[in-house]
Design an enzyme around this catalytic site. Sequence first.
Site, PDB file in Angstrom:
ATOM      1  CG  ASP A   1      33.958  38.213  40.881  1.00 51.95           C
ATOM      2  OD1 ASP A   1      32.793  38.506  41.233  1.00 51.95           O
ATOM      3  OD2 ASP A   1      34.877  39.050  40.822  1.00 51.95           O
TER       4      ASP A   1
ATOM      5  CG  ASP B   1      34.172  46.073  44.205  1.00 55.28           C
ATOM      6  OD1 ASP B   1      33.513  45.036  44.334  1.00 55.28           O
ATOM      7  OD2 ASP B   1      34.920  46.304  43.240  1.00 55.28           O
TER       8      ASP B   1
END
Length: 365
Positions: free
Chosen positions: A106, A167
Amino acid sequence: SEQLFVEMADVMAAEGWRDAGYEFVCIDDCWMAPTRDEHGRLQADPKRFPSGIRKLADYVHSRGLKLGIYSDVGNKTCAGFPGSYNHYDLDAQTFASWGVDLLKFDGCNSDTLELLAEGYRRMSLALNNTGRSIVYSCEWPFYLRPIQQPNYTEIKQYCNHWRNFFDIYDSWSSIKSILDWTALHQDSIVKIAGPGGWNDPDMATRLSIFVFLSQLVIGNFGLSWDQAVTQMAMWAVMAAPLFMSNDLRHISPEAKWLLQNKEVIAINQDPLGKQGYQITKDKNFELWERPLSGRAYAVAVLNQQEIGGPQNFTFPLTFLGNGLACNPACAVQQVLPASRDWGVYSWVSSLSVEVNPTGTVLLKV
């Protein structure tokens, strides 16, 4: 918890998921203890993963599957656990020693874009230096895009797939926004995709108990059947990595049929490795194609209309493959929403496709 991943691995092995090609069981953020150990190494949360990641990896491998794990390029993960900044080599060696097969890396809490890029490059080299084959899943372009255009040529040198967009959520609006963004940016992202490096519509999941890497939200509650068909069809056309974010212990037979559909998976996994793209948009209809091996094409007709009933979309076959897909003739096979042979068409023919609202008809030509 490790028990969740053990149970999910058992289901994947026993109920056809592994045989359909889903081979990774992936842990997302929050698996770690709040601090590193006395040697500076990452460690699993002792209550939720009491046996440790190595034991979990061994179990997953015993089921014929592979284990994925999560870390972050910055000094903390997105949820505030220890990140890999200044520990890239150590963390890569740790993951390799545990038998990890995939790393989702990430991009939270990196102070500058230069440190972000340096971290992604360094972790790629560190993973290679372990000598273990570890799939490298990056979020590099997603964190660059608000400020600068990503250099996809460079990113592909270091990453196996990379996240481009926000997302994903268990909703039609989320699926629609991903498709809209992909079509808008297809000139810059389609050409770079291919074996070894893939565009990922979304590689993040909200923090939840079912911590598979998020891609396919089919089998949850937010999508209608037609919308689930659309996601499966369009992810296949986009050559997207297929990761499920769902609970396989409680999934409907219909969702299981769709996610394990061998014809769709074959399109997604086509060895030519070319990503599909939107050819045209006409009011609520979108026409997409993806070149496949053997001079074939996957063709998706998507109806963005959200009200009313089924509608017809008619298009000339000369639209496909720059006019060459059906020259002088072609066989048409419907893959979704159900498998059906449409027969042989000549180059000058048109196809008329009936599509439900928010649905997609997927064809192989």
